[in-house]
Design an enzyme around this catalytic site. Structure first.
Site, mmCIF file in Angstrom:
data_model
loop_
_atom_site.group_PDB
_atom_site.id
_atom_site.type_symbol
_atom_site.label_atom_id
_atom_site.label_comp_id
_atom_site.label_asym_id
_atom_site.label_seq_id
_atom_site.Cartn_x
_atom_site.Cartn_y
_atom_site.Cartn_z
ATOM 1 N N HIS A 7 82.352 26.941 63.593
ATOM 2 C CA HIS A 7 84.320 25.827 62.556
ATOM 3 C C HIS A 7 84.616 25.387 63.375
ATOM 4 O O HIS A 7 85.229 26.311 64.171
ATOM 5 C CB HIS A 7 84.673 27.088 61.111
ATOM 6 N N CYS A 20 90.680 30.073 57.710
ATOM 7 C CA CYS A 20 89.719 30.206 56.366
ATOM 8 C C CYS A 20 89.834 30.603 55.106
ATOM 9 O O CYS A 20 89.803 30.933 54.060
ATOM 10 C CB CYS A 20 88.923 31.327 57.368
ATOM 11 N N ASP A 55 82.416 37.113 51.484
ATOM 12 C CA ASP A 55 83.180 36.414 51.984
ATOM 13 C C ASP A 55 83.411 35.391 51.148
ATOM 14 O O ASP A 55 84.146 34.141 51.862
ATOM 15 C CB ASP A 55 82.853 35.053 53.061
ATOM 16 N N ARG A 88 76.198 33.043 50.864
ATOM 17 C CA ARG A 88 77.076 32.426 50.700
ATOM 18 C C ARG A 88 77.198 31.105 49.472
ATOM 19 O O ARG A 88 78.009 30.809 48.748
ATOM 20 C CB ARG A 88 78.329 31.896 51.637
ATOM 21 N N ARG A 117 77.226 24.903 61.333
ATOM 22 C CA ARG A 117 76.736 25.004 59.500
ATOM 23 C C ARG A 117 76.980 23.946 59.220
ATOM 24 O O ARG A 117 75.940 23.179 59.141
ATOM 25 C CB ARG A 117 78.616 25.732 59.596
HETATM 26 N N1 ARG Z 1 81.754 34.777 57.541
HETATM 27 C C1 ARG Z 1 82.106 33.646 56.785
HETATM 28 C C2 ARG Z 1 81.386 32.778 58.041
HETATM 29 O O1 ARG Z 1 80.846 33.036 58.299
HETATM 30 C C3 ARG Z 1 83.418 33.812 57.413
HETATM 31 C C4 ARG Z 1 83.968 32.011 57.076
HETATM 32 C C5 ARG Z 1 85.179 32.055 57.873
HETATM 33 N N2 ARG Z 1 86.196 30.479 58.033
HETATM 34 C C6 ARG Z 1 86.591 30.023 57.838
HETATM 35 N N3 ARG Z 1 86.789 28.919 57.444
HETATM 36 N N4 ARG Z 1 86.089 29.767 59.728
HETATM 37 O O2 ARG Z 1 80.889 31.550 56.683
#
Ligand code: ARG
Length: 297
Positions: free
Chosen positions: A192, A290, A92, A117, A163
């Site tokens: 997000h 993203c 990612d 991550r 998040r």
């Molecule tokens: N797979 C990543 C996650 O879930 C995707 C992140 C996408 N980034 C964003 N800025 N929305 O963290």
């Protein structure tokens, strides 16, 4: 039957008066500087949002092609794109927006919620230090950077709910020295802020945003209506292709190609939609924004 000679010429739309286009303002682009990370090691091998399906096929090669086209699109529009070296085992890492919030040359780094991550943050921190950034602060609270922070030019809109920790909003205000407005996200598909809202114009007195109201709590919807009464409102179809994950330079607006309704609405406001194919990265829950961290100042 009429001959071609008899055919009337298309009448251009009048510039004023009845029939004039709804374009109210000449939109002026400003040159941007972005940081991106090639998806060389992109896969979908864990699940941290509802878009990710490790049982479905993913092509790293297609992801690289689409990413390369996105980068070229920015360069064609006159923007400067910096890159960071991707790392094996961090699929990612392509989502550069999650690893830093940069305003006036000050950097607030990231602290990821998902263990998978977490190592990305340190690679980006090093990039900032190696590229001359003097003020680089790593957050104490969970902070997924521009994934959950959107700069309007005067306010930092800050998402929470899935998040970024609400405590990171206060931290961002202190570290970056900008006023922060907290917004609550309520739909796990729009985990997000940057898949629920983006800034179209961050240069004028009255910033303009586009957003999908249903992604926000009732109270946050009221805040958004109060702050941005003339916002562009996205529909379900726009949200479902991650159409709110747009990148605007004040005139040109890069959007996923499926976001046709949103593209029409922003074109009516004088912007130039630039549609890109980002379908492979969407399998991880990402879109153009993203993949793009903005380096401001
Ligand atoms: N797979 C990543 C996650 O879930 C995707 C992140 C996408 N980034 C964003 N800025 N929305 O963290």
């Amino acid at each position: 039957m009429s001959s071609t000679l008899d055919a009337p010429l298309a009448t251009p739309a009048p510039e004023t008066g009845p029939g004039a286009l709804a374009v109210t303002q000449e939109r002026v682009p400003t040159r941007r500087r972005y940081l991106m990370c090639e998806p060389r090691f992109f896969t979908v091998e864990y699940v941290i949002n509802p878009w990710m399906r490790p049982d479905q096929p993913v092509s790293t090669e297609r992801a690289v092609e689409q990413w390369t086209e996105l980068k070229r699109t920015y360069e064609r529009l006159g923007h400067q794109v910096e890159t960071i070296e991707p790392q094996p085992g961090l699929p990612d890492m392509v989502f550069a927006a999650n690893s830093g919030t940069v305003i006036d040359g000050r950097v607030l780094g990231a602290r990821f919620r998902a263990e998978q991550r977490s190592a990305e943050a340190e690679h980006y921190r090093r990039w900032f230090l190696e590229h001359g950034y003097r003020s680089v602060v790593m957050p104490e609270k969970i902070n997924e950077a521009e994934g959950d922070f959107a700069w309007t030019g005067g306010l930092l809109l800050a998402g929470t709910g899935f998040r970024t920790d609400p405590g990171a909003h206060a931290e961002a205000q202190e570290v970056l020295g900008v006023p922060v407005v907290s917004l609550r996200l309520v739909d796990p598909r729009y985990y997000h802020l940057d898949v629920a809202l983006f800034v179209l114009d961050d240069q004028s007195e009255r910033p303009l945003v586009a957003y999908y109201p249903e992604a926000f709590s009732a109270g946050s919807q009221r805040v958004l209506r109060r702050l941005f009464p003339d916002a562009v409102i996205a529909n379900d179809a726009d949200a479902e292709c991650l159409g709110l994950n747009g990148v605007s330079d004040g005139r040109n607006v890069v959007l996923p190609k499926e976001a046709t309704h949103l593209a029409e609405r922003i074109a009516e406001r004088g912007f130039e939609p630039v549609l890109v194919d980002i379908s492979e990265l969407r399998k991880s829950g990402g879109g153009p924004k993203c993949c793009t961290m903005e380096l401001r100042g």
